[in-house]
Design a protein around this motif. Structure first.
Motif, PDB file in Angstrom:
ATOM      1  N   GLY A   1       0.836  -1.189   0.000  1.00 48.95           N
ATOM      2  CA  GLY A   1       0.000   0.000   0.000  1.00 48.95           C
ATOM      3  C   GLY A   1       0.868   1.234   0.000  1.00 48.95           C
ATOM      4  O   GLY A   1       2.083   1.160  -0.255  1.00 48.95           O
ATOM      5  N   VAL A   2       0.256   2.365   0.316  1.00 48.21           N
ATOM      6  CA  VAL A   2       0.908   3.660   0.155  1.00 48.21           C
ATOM      7  C   VAL A   2       0.717   4.510   1.407  1.00 48.21           C
ATOM      8  O   VAL A   2      -0.337   4.469   2.048  1.00 48.21           O
ATOM      9  N   VAL A   3       1.769   5.271   1.743  1.00 43.31           N
ATOM     10  CA  VAL A   3       1.652   6.395   2.675  1.00 43.31           C
ATOM     11  C   VAL A   3       1.957   7.656   1.881  1.00 43.31           C
ATOM     12  O   VAL A   3       2.996   7.736   1.209  1.00 43.31           O
ATOM     13  N   LEU A   4       1.050   8.612   1.920  1.00 42.91           N
ATOM     14  CA  LEU A   4       1.249   9.882   1.225  1.00 42.91           C
ATOM     15  C   LEU A   4       2.045  10.819   2.122  1.00 42.91           C
ATOM     16  O   LEU A   4       1.815  10.893   3.334  1.00 42.91           O
ATOM     17  N   ASN A   5       2.973  11.547   1.557  1.00 51.10           N
ATOM     18  CA  ASN A   5       3.814  12.467   2.316  1.00 51.10           C
ATOM     19  C   ASN A   5       3.729  13.864   1.711  1.00 51.10           C
ATOM     20  O   ASN A   5       3.673  14.019   0.488  1.00 51.10           O
TER      21      ASN A   5
END
Length: 436
Positions: free
Chosen positions: A148-152
């Motif tokens: 999955g993804v973590v947005l920064n």
């Protein structure tokens, strides 16, 4: 059984290290045992990992190491609850020509360990396009799985909502979104992050990063996305011979770039290591049988090194009867002169004829394969050594006998051959492993 996860991104500078440190500290604070690794040849990040977890971190590298070595190094996570491998550059970025078991890309390690990848995405200046990038990374290589993804660095709630919706539309989980937060920015200089040991407040910074990430990221969901992993017994360890039985190792802010797995391999083979500080005007242990000067930032301390007479005379006396080897910055200090960024030339130890300049900056970066034309401490003539070179210094003179024939990752011969004179040897590359 541990939970294994790779932290990667589409590119450098997106926030991989900050997220890795924050996750590691947050899980450690919750009572979990966390082990970190660094994929690729970065020798600065492992010290940050150790600061976050309280456990030593090492590099794993598919270009320079074989599978047995990588398995041996990763097996230190056998007693951990969570194991994180932080990537370098972008997920699939490596060299054009395959090395020992890969190109050096983070994706090689993810596929080899069968760990899913947590992507850090910085959607600055874009919205739905971030989902296209993430989907492209997910589908690019069949053996690499995306967790999955973590947005920064999201700009606003509206911006976050646009990116989240686009990612969910392509079936990619979003574990959280981090707004901009200057308080957790890690300071940098010309070779990367300012070293962990140089930052007195590093513990507080990591704690703040952990608090901030825990506030914005679903840590439980991230942990559930990791692979259940149990290391297999390694058939072989690190193929490294200690340079001596008792090693005098230069160690301070000017001499600190040494791979942790190298020191561990030396000790595992029975060698003793005694450290000394050239910046404190200390000389090598007189009871040592070899002296090793690693790389670091001698160009930032050239005036002090030149003024430290006890260190310079002690090293010269040591080299009269015993081997001395320098890597990159250590090699420069073994030379005759080093010109700093202001154009001032400083006298070095003179064990080699090398003259270098930091005033004439030119980046040298990449993997190196060296075939020794003469012995150096720990390695015979003809040995094939794999390493990595990263510096901005220019060679003004390299008059001594070459130590090796050195190729880059494409097979091209390069001019940074290293040098040898008497008991002194030096290379611009940092040794990672010897070919078996």
């Amino acid at each position: 059984m541990a939970a294994g996860l790779v932290i990667s991104a589409p590119a450098s500078g997106v926030g991989k290290t900050t997220l890795t440190l924050a996750l590691a500290r947050a899980w450690r604070n919750s009572g979990l045992r966390v082990q970190c690794f660094k994929s690729g040849p970065d020798y600065i990040d492992p010290a940050f990992h150790a600061a976050a977890t309280g456990r030593a971190s090492v590099n794993v590298d598919s270009w320079a190491m074989d599978r047995g070595t990588i398995s041996h190094l990763v097996s230190r996570g056998i007693d951990a609850d969570v194991v994180l491998a932080e990537g370098s550059m972008g997920l699939f970025d490596g060299v054009a020509a395959r090395g020992v078991c890969g190109t050096g890309a983070t994706a090689d390690i993810a596929e080899m360990l069968d760990w899913p990848v947590l992507l850090v995405i910085d959607p600055s200046g874009q919205a739905q396009t971030a989902a296209a990038i993430a989907a492209g990374l997910r589908d690019y290589r069949a053996g690499v799985r995306l967790a999955g993804v973590v947005l920064n660095r999201v700009a606003s709630p509206r911006h976050e909502a646009l990116v989240r919706r686009a990612l969910l539309d392509v079936g990619i989980a979003v574990f959280g979104a981090l707004p901009r937060h200057a308080e957790i920015s890690l300071p940098k200089r010309h070779l990367g992050l300012v070293q962990a040991e140089e930052q007195a407040e590093i513990g507080k910074l990591i704690d703040e990063a952990a608090r901030f990430v825990a506030e914005h990221v679903d840590l439980d969901a991230v942990l559930r996305s990791a692979a259940t992993w149990s290391p297999q017994p390694a058939v072989s360890g690190v193929n490294v011979t200690p340079p001596g039985q008792r090693i005098a190792l230069a160690r301070d802010a000017a001499f600190s770039f040494v791979y942790p797995h190298m020191l561990e391999a030396w000790r595992a083979a029975g060698a003793e290591i005694s450290t000394f500080s050239p910046l404190a005007d200390e000389d090598p242990d007189p009871g040592a049988d070899v002296c090793w000067l690693p790389g670091g930032y001698p160009e930032l301390h050239a005036g002090k090194i030149a003024a430290n007479a006890r260190f310079r005379s002690g090293l010269r006396a040591f080299a009269e009867t015993r081997p001395v080897h320098g890597e990159c910055g250590g090699y420069m200090v073994l030379g005759t002169a080093l010109t700093d960024a202001d154009g001032i030339s400083h006298e070095m130890t003179g064990l080699l004829g090398l003259e270098t300049s930091f005033a004439k900056r030119r980046m040298h970066l990449g993997y190196r394969l060296a075939e020794l034309t003469a012995p150096m401490p720990g390695h015979r003539a003809g040995a094939r050594l794999r390493g990595h070179e990263f510096h901005y210094s220019t060679i003004l003179a390299q008059p001594d006998t070459p130590l090796a024939v050195v190729h880059d990752a494409t097979g091209a011969v390069i001019a940074e051959t290293g040098s040898r004179r008497g008991q002194a040897t030096g290379t611009f590359f940092h040794l990672i492993a010897e070919d078996r």
